[in-house]
Design a protein around this motif. Sequence first.
Motif, short mmCIF file in Angstrom:
data_model
loop_
_atom_site.label_atom_id
_atom_site.label_comp_id
_atom_site.label_asym_id
_atom_site.label_seq_id
_atom_site.Cartn_x
_atom_site.Cartn_y
_atom_site.Cartn_z
N ILE A 91 0.87 -1.18 0.00
CA ILE A 91 0.00 0.00 0.00
C ILE A 91 0.90 1.23 0.00
CG2 ILE A 91 -1.87 1.21 1.18
CD1 ILE A 91 -2.43 -1.46 2.64
N PRO A 92 0.80 2.11 -1.00
CA PRO A 92 1.72 3.25 -1.11
C PRO A 92 1.38 4.39 -0.15
CG PRO A 92 0.13 3.30 -2.91
CD PRO A 92 -0.15 2.04 -2.13
N THR A 93 1.64 4.17 1.13
CA THR A 93 1.45 5.22 2.13
C THR A 93 2.54 5.09 3.18
OG1 THR A 93 -0.06 6.15 3.79
CG2 THR A 93 -0.15 3.79 3.45
N GLU A 94 2.89 6.21 3.77
CA GLU A 94 3.95 6.20 4.78
C GLU A 94 3.46 5.78 6.16
OE1 GLU A 94 7.31 6.54 4.48
OE2 GLU A 94 6.73 6.35 2.38
N THR A 95 2.16 5.78 6.39
CA THR A 95 1.64 5.31 7.67
C THR A 95 1.87 3.81 7.79
OG1 THR A 95 -0.08 7.01 7.60
CG2 THR A 95 -0.37 5.22 9.18
N PRO A 96 2.57 3.36 8.82
CA PRO A 96 2.87 1.92 8.92
C PRO A 96 1.66 1.12 9.37
CG PRO A 96 3.77 3.09 10.80
CD PRO A 96 3.19 4.14 9.90
N ASN A 97 1.28 0.12 8.58
CA ASN A 97 0.15 -0.73 8.93
C ASN A 97 0.15 -1.95 8.02
OD1 ASN A 97 -2.25 -1.43 10.38
ND2 ASN A 97 -2.80 0.74 10.47
N ALA A 98 -0.78 -2.88 8.26
CA ALA A 98 -0.86 -4.10 7.45
C ALA A 98 -2.22 -4.74 7.66
CB ALA A 98 0.25 -5.08 7.85
N PHE A 99 -2.64 -5.54 6.69
CA PHE A 99 -3.86 -6.33 6.85
C PHE A 99 -3.78 -7.58 5.99
CE2 PHE A 99 -5.17 -3.61 3.22
CZ PHE A 99 -5.71 -4.55 2.34
N ALA A 100 -4.65 -8.53 6.32
CA ALA A 100 -4.80 -9.76 5.52
C ALA A 100 -6.26 -9.85 5.10
CB ALA A 100 -4.40 -10.99 6.32
N THR A 101 -6.50 -10.48 3.97
CA THR A 101 -7.86 -10.62 3.48
C THR A 101 -7.97 -11.90 2.65
OG1 THR A 101 -9.63 -9.50 2.24
CG2 THR A 101 -7.40 -9.26 1.38
N GLY A 102 -9.19 -12.26 2.29
CA GLY A 102 -9.42 -13.47 1.51
C GLY A 102 -10.42 -14.39 2.18
N ARG A 103 -11.31 -15.00 1.38
CA ARG A 103 -12.38 -15.81 1.94
C ARG A 103 -11.87 -17.14 2.49
NH1 ARG A 103 -12.91 -16.16 -3.65
NH2 ARG A 103 -12.96 -18.29 -4.50
N PRO A 105 -7.83 -19.72 2.89
CA PRO A 105 -6.37 -19.69 2.73
C PRO A 105 -5.91 -19.76 1.28
CG PRO A 105 -6.96 -21.11 4.56
CD PRO A 105 -8.24 -20.74 3.89
N GLN A 106 -6.69 -20.39 0.41
CA GLN A 106 -6.30 -20.51 -1.00
C GLN A 106 -6.49 -19.21 -1.77
OE1 GLN A 106 -8.24 -22.91 0.63
NE2 GLN A 106 -6.36 -24.10 0.92
N ASN A 107 -7.27 -18.29 -1.23
CA ASN A 107 -7.54 -17.02 -1.91
C ASN A 107 -7.13 -15.84 -1.03
OD1 ASN A 107 -9.30 -17.67 -4.50
ND2 ASN A 107 -9.97 -19.04 -2.86
N ALA A 108 -6.08 -16.02 -0.25
CA ALA A 108 -5.68 -15.01 0.72
C ALA A 108 -4.62 -14.07 0.16
CB ALA A 108 -5.15 -15.67 1.99
N ALA A 109 -4.55 -12.90 0.76
CA ALA A 109 -3.53 -11.91 0.41
C ALA A 109 -3.12 -11.16 1.67
CB ALA A 109 -4.06 -10.93 -0.64
N VAL A 110 -1.87 -10.76 1.71
CA VAL A 110 -1.33 -9.94 2.80
C VAL A 110 -0.85 -8.63 2.19
CG1 VAL A 110 0.50 -9.71 4.50
CG2 VAL A 110 -0.66 -11.89 4.24
N ALA A 111 -1.24 -7.53 2.81
CA ALA A 111 -0.83 -6.21 2.32
C ALA A 111 -0.14 -5.45 3.43
CB ALA A 111 -2.05 -5.42 1.82
N VAL A 112 0.99 -4.85 3.11
CA VAL A 112 1.72 -4.01 4.06
C VAL A 112 1.92 -2.64 3.43
CG1 VAL A 112 2.93 -5.97 5.08
CG2 VAL A 112 3.99 -4.73 3.20
N THR A 113 2.04 -1.62 4.25
CA THR A 113 2.29 -0.29 3.72
C THR A 113 3.78 -0.07 3.49
OG1 THR A 113 2.54 0.74 5.91
CG2 THR A 113 0.30 0.59 5.02
N ALA A 114 4.07 0.92 2.66
CA ALA A 114 5.48 1.25 2.42
C ALA A 114 6.15 1.71 3.71
CB ALA A 114 5.57 2.34 1.35
N GLY A 115 5.39 2.40 4.56
CA GLY A 115 5.96 2.90 5.81
C GLY A 115 6.37 1.82 6.78
N ILE A 116 5.64 0.71 6.79
CA ILE A 116 5.97 -0.34 7.75
C ILE A 116 7.28 -1.01 7.39
CG2 ILE A 116 4.91 -2.42 6.72
CD1 ILE A 116 3.63 -2.99 9.42
N ARG A 117 7.61 -1.04 6.11
CA ARG A 117 8.87 -1.65 5.68
C ARG A 117 10.07 -0.84 6.16
NH1 ARG A 117 10.70 -5.09 5.17
NH2 ARG A 117 11.57 -5.66 3.16
N ARG A 118 9.87 0.47 6.31
CA ARG A 118 10.97 1.32 6.74
C ARG A 118 11.06 1.44 8.26
NH1 ARG A 118 10.25 3.59 1.53
NH2 ARG A 118 8.28 4.64 1.92
#
Length: 285
Positions: A91-103, A105-118
């Motif tokens: 997620i292209p934002t500097e606020t550090p955060n993350a979430f998981a989604t998907g109905r 495990p076979q259709n799951a995704a994990v998203a992290v923000t650019a800020g959390i990586r730094r």
Amino acid sequence: MSHTLRTFLLLAALTALFLIVGDLIGGRSGAMVALIMALFMNLFAYWFSDKLALAMSGARPVAEHEDPELHALVADLARRAGLPKPRVYMIPTETPNAFATGRNPQNAAVAVTAGIRRLLTREELEGVLAHELAHIKNRDILISSMAAVIAGAISYLAYMGQWALFWGGFGDDDDRGNPLALLGILLAVILAPIAATLIQLAISRSREYLADATGARICRCPLALAQALEKLEAWNRQLPMKVNPAQAQMFIVNPLSGDTLMRLFSTHPPIEDRIARLLEMARRF
């Protein structure tokens, strides 16, 4: 009380509330109509939960060559959790955060923000990713969807009740002249949606506690997750994300400014309680 049992009891309370309000306002047929309406409305959101959440957050897929360390962490944690590796998004934002989604495990995704990586160390990021994989492992999208269906049905019943009160459509002639019966229906119309929302939020908070505990066991380092939560909470208070309030419950910490939110109406447990529980786990480990 375990969080799994707590979730079951809250869902049972939500179901009981629906049955009581349904019988009072709409009868058996009215309750069934409200339930079917809520089911269809939420089934779409559940089935396409990953696509909707990723699109709403502006997340983009991350190729393995773009961030090999992130992909390696996700793959290793998924292996430890006994899950297929989810898709990885940024997620292209500097606020550090993350979430998981998907109905599932076979259709799951994990998203992290650019800020959390730094912001986070490798161990802290591992704790955050383990928490998100715990949501997938615990089928929290399914459970939150079940709660949304029942709460939505109660809201539809209350809406039907408002119109019925307006047009005088409740019961027979004796019931219409009974002030106590009308008062009971009026209270149900006003209070039932509020009660349903409070139970739904309590379920969300309970699943966060469970994801913390499960995630700590997956990464085998509760202390790292506790440190990550402390950092994320501080940054999100200073730099809240611009997200749809309905999406806030997905993130590991509340992305909205939490100062004006009462705990009872929050999608997340108090961060100090989450950290205290993780520190207690670390001492036991």
